[in-house]
Design a protein around this motif. Structure first.
Motif, PDB file in Angstrom:
ATOM      1  N   ALA A 229     -19.682  -1.856  -7.899  1.00 16.88           N
ATOM      2  CA  ALA A 229     -20.261  -1.010  -6.851  1.00 16.88           C
ATOM      3  C   ALA A 229     -21.543  -1.651  -6.331  1.00 16.88           C
ATOM      4  CB  ALA A 229     -20.530   0.392  -7.394  1.00 16.88           C
ATOM      5  N   GLY A 230     -21.578  -2.974  -6.366  1.00 16.03           N
ATOM      6  CA  GLY A 230     -22.775  -3.669  -5.902  1.00 16.03           C
ATOM      7  C   GLY A 230     -22.601  -5.164  -5.931  1.00 16.03           C
ATOM      8  N   ARG A 231     -23.642  -5.886  -5.588  1.00 16.97           N
ATOM      9  CA  ARG A 231     -23.608  -7.342  -5.645  1.00 16.97           C
ATOM     10  C   ARG A 231     -25.038  -7.875  -5.671  1.00 16.97           C
ATOM     11  NH1 ARG A 231     -20.522 -10.149  -1.840  1.00 16.97           N
ATOM     12  NH2 ARG A 231     -22.230 -11.622  -1.731  1.00 16.97           N
ATOM     13  N   LEU A 232     -25.159  -9.136  -6.087  1.00 13.99           N
ATOM     14  CA  LEU A 232     -26.476  -9.773  -6.193  1.00 13.99           C
ATOM     15  C   LEU A 232     -26.510 -10.961  -5.248  1.00 13.99           C
ATOM     16  CD1 LEU A 232     -29.220 -10.217  -7.691  1.00 13.99           C
ATOM     17  CD2 LEU A 232     -27.938 -11.515  -9.409  1.00 13.99           C
ATOM     18  N   ASP A 233     -27.452 -10.967  -4.318  1.00 16.48           N
ATOM     19  CA  ASP A 233     -27.579 -12.076  -3.370  1.00 16.48           C
ATOM     20  C   ASP A 233     -28.987 -12.645  -3.381  1.00 16.48           C
ATOM     21  OD1 ASP A 233     -25.030 -12.187  -1.386  1.00 16.48           O
ATOM     22  OD2 ASP A 233     -25.378 -10.130  -2.038  1.00 16.48           O
TER      23      ASP A 233
END
Lengths: 504, 504
Positions: A229-233
């Motif tokens: 339910a998310g991501r890291l950029d």
């Protein structure tokens, strides 16, 4: 509840869902503008964001909104589902503020804020305050006008402040900050003159971005951040952004010669993200599906970043993992030496890199400047000089250039005057929560030592996340900790920790 | 022009800019949903897209739009800036179609299409047509109703077709496809029975994603794709998406055991992207800032992918670069052998992997199915069987499963019935443009051999890109090539190329 009310509630929900669709679109446009957008696309994006924001603004201030608010708030308590009534009350606050601003003025302001953030970035890079000045002047003018539109009892700054911290006033802040400063300054001075000078040289060994990403992801998972339910950029300036509880994104920035930037940045944003991921699904896409305030939001990020992320117990679990990813960087460095190094304290130039001890001093400085700027005691052109004076007053140092001085923060460039106090409030809330967490979870340190962060997160969900915007910051802090905001908890925490670290 | 008209034009432009801001937001939401969105975010995104699309729909069909159209189109020709009048005419077409659809029906349809694309993805993966069937049935029902709302002279499919190719009819397509098929089938048969069987084994050597990305980026740059106004990302299904001429994004998918997927996919999408990046800045954010039609858009992608990207001259310039990135994969493979391998032709299952020769057969099959589906001659439940029958008829093979059969394409799952013919039209346009390019640029092969693709791109900008949606497909093709659509150019191109390759 009559059938008519049922229908009214349903239509009101639909209306909020539609407004929320705009917010999600605008949120994504912001995330994209900060992480993925091609250079040449920035101007047209600002234009589109300005126009779409204005559309949302018109919807928020529309007769339709007025109709729903009027009809729902006119019902007796037992005639309306309680949380829907609460949503109407919250929306009413936003509505009342928004209708004061002429739509054309709002559109100009939206386009201005969308554009000036990019100008700030360039000005900071070029160390050129004059580049940003005309934008800031306009932004300050707008905000001074907004304060008059919205009205206030004692200080025009109060009118802006409540956008970030409902019910907060300069009177309360003046009191809390002066209590904080009074006990904090002697401690800062003692630490500065302590003969203990932890070795920090190993913090600046090369540490590849890939390996840092692995560490950051690992720790986010421990925190129970849900990557599905998310991501890291990667971004220049870290942030967390929740489009809805099922899509909450974290960004971080990497310095291959200082892993702390990404590591503590990620934990900080991860704290925000946990709040957003754990907002109640039932209220999704309504005005209640939001943090109670910026201060409460910051309490989450600062709790995780500092109180958890800079604790000995946390590193007892994670130091080996970090060493493995770091290659030879920490060869021969004991856990204790590492713990001391990541907790060195002392005056520094950059707020987001400041240590726990001096962090709130950076905020007090900004708070004073904002108050004066909004009531017209000072002007934008004077900011660089005033900034440097106050840095000398609060931290005893003077920035060598504007990039590490008055230009360091993005906030003013998107018109956020009144935001900064949230960081200090959040810090005080965090320490107050910490006191309550330890009361409720005596095995706190053991959990950290075992990498078992779920119970801590659950405490936050139970006492903070689950209420979204349904409770006020004051209600949340009172119910979770038993008393109102009290800077002594932060002071106690800092004194205990730093007296020990610096053998005072 | 009177001052009043000046004001009217300006307000009309503002109105189009606002509508365009919605389109940009929706475009970004689509790009993100296909490239970056976390798994759990898909449903809420579909909901938000459905709602925001409906808002745009209501704006498009609003009294405000009607007011502008009425007043601008009522002016005498000399009273309105010509391109603004043209924009009004174009918007009128969209308006007239949209007002036929009840707003609530449009909203349901938007949410349905946003959701069913994700269902299609799962159904394809699970090789399960039944999973998608109920969605397709609803989508077909909607489209049948839309065709009735919009009206048609001879065939309900015509009503859908013009969404993708203005002024096109089944009558014209029947004629063009039958001429195409008549000359194409014998050539396909001859190639199939030729003793020439190029070695293709080396195409399937391991080729890392990173190296493939380097090749793709390099070739996009040669094509003059502007990376400062775009970016290249990975997706399951490649696409190009232009938010505005300064932000045009390309995606590709990677197969580490078949570099052709990413390579030719990127060149194809790059062709679309050049169109979007070179739309006139002056008409930016208006209805004229768009491709003339899907067919003309496909002419650009197919021209670059096949006519340029699979030519000998192109590889004379690029083969060495490819070999270097590929490691040992092409050791001992001559340029000629490579050229033959990437141009092998023969019946295959998957449209997007089909060779130039058989590609249009895949389209004819889909065209026949769509026609029958829309006028009710066949039903969704019969699709798998009919698909396989037609594959046998046109290509002489039967798919072993639905994933490589009826479920292979995304189009129907987002309600695009009438889109497929654009690919064949685009192919015919591309060959017709090619004929004209060679007439105008006799050094065509030399330019390709030298990696000097700018003159070719410039020809396309002069004859296609710069007109945006101001000219019809028929006008563009006539003015650029001197005649109307003519399948013989494609047939001539294919005969020359494949007779040579297969020694016929």
């Amino acid at each position: 509840m009559s059938e008519t009310n049922d229908q009214l509630e349903q239509q009101f929900l639909e209306h909020m869902y539609t407004m929320n669709a705009y917010e999600q679109a605008l949120g994504l446009m912001e995330w994209d503008a900060r992480t993925k957008i091609p250079d040449k696309g920035a101007d047209d994006r600002a234009e589109a964001v300005g126009r779409l924001s204005t559309e949302l603004f018109q919807l928020t201030t529309s007769d339709k909104t007025a109709y729903f608010l009027e009809n729902i708030l006119a019902c007796n308590e037992e005639e309306v589902t309680p949380w829907i009534r609460k949503a109407a009350e919250e929306l009413k606050k936003q509505y009342d503020r928004s209708v004061q601003i002429p739509s054309e003025e709002y559109r100009e302001y939206s386009i201005l804020t969308a554009k000036s953030e990019a100008v700030w970035e360039k000005a900071k890079e070029a160390n050129d305050f004059e580049m940003l000045r005309p934008y800031l002047e306009k932004l300050v003018d707008f905000n001074r006008r907004f304060a008059e539109y919205w009205g206030y009892e004692k200080h025009p700054y109060d009118a802006l402040l409540v956008d970030y911290e409902p019910d907060m006033t300069t009177q309360v802040l003046d009191d809390v900050f002066s209590r904080l400063h009074k006990r904090l300054q002697p401690l800062v001075d003692e630490v500065a003159s302590s003969p203990v000078k932890p070795d920090t040289s190993f913090l600046f060994e090369p540490f590849s971005k890939e390996k840092q990403t692995a560490v950051s992801s690992n720790i986010l998972r421990q925190m129970t951040y849900d990557f599905e339910a998310g991501r890291l950029d990667e971004t220049a300036h870290p942030f967390a952004l929740g489009l809805n509880p099922s899509d909450v994104r974290v960004t971080t920035s990497y310095d291959e010669r200082d892993f702390r930037t990404a590591l503590f940045g990620t934990i900080h944003e991860g704290g925000h993200a946990l709040y957003e991921q754990n907002l109640p699904q039932q209220w999704k896409s309504t005005v209640l599906s939001d943090g109670a305030s910026m201060g409460i939001h910051e309490s989450q990020s600062l709790f995780w970043e500092n109180i958890v992320g800079r604790s000995k117990a946390f590193w007892e679990n994670n130091y080996e993992m970090l060493r493995e990813e770091a290659g030879q960087a920490f060869d021969g460095v004991t856990l204790d030496a590492f713990y001391r190094a990541v907790n060195t304290a002392g005056p520094s130039l950059i707020r987001i890199e400041a240590d726990e001890l001096t962090y709130t001093l950076h905020i007090m400085l900004r708070y004073e400047i904002e108050k004066q700027l909004i009531n017209g005691d000072i002007e934008v052109k004077d900011l660089p000089e005033i900034w440097n004076e106050k840095m000398q007053k609060y931290l005893g140092i003077t920035p060598p250039d504007h990039s590490s001085g008055v230009l360091q923060d993005v906030h003013w460039s998107f018109g956020a005057f009144g935001y900064f106090p949230s960081y200090a409030l959040g810090y005080m809330y965090a320490a107050q929560f910490y006191h309550a967490v330890r009361r409720d979870i005596p095995e706190f340190d053991t959990h950290l030592r075992e990498g078992n962060l779920a119970p801590v997160k659950q405490w936050m969900t139970n006492h903070v996340h689950q209420y979204g915007k349904k409770k006020t910051p004051a209600e949340i802090i009172k119910e979770a900790t038993g008393e109102s905001i009290n800077p002594d908890y932060l002071l106690d925490y800092l004194e205990t920790k730093y007296r020990n670290l610096y053998s005072l």
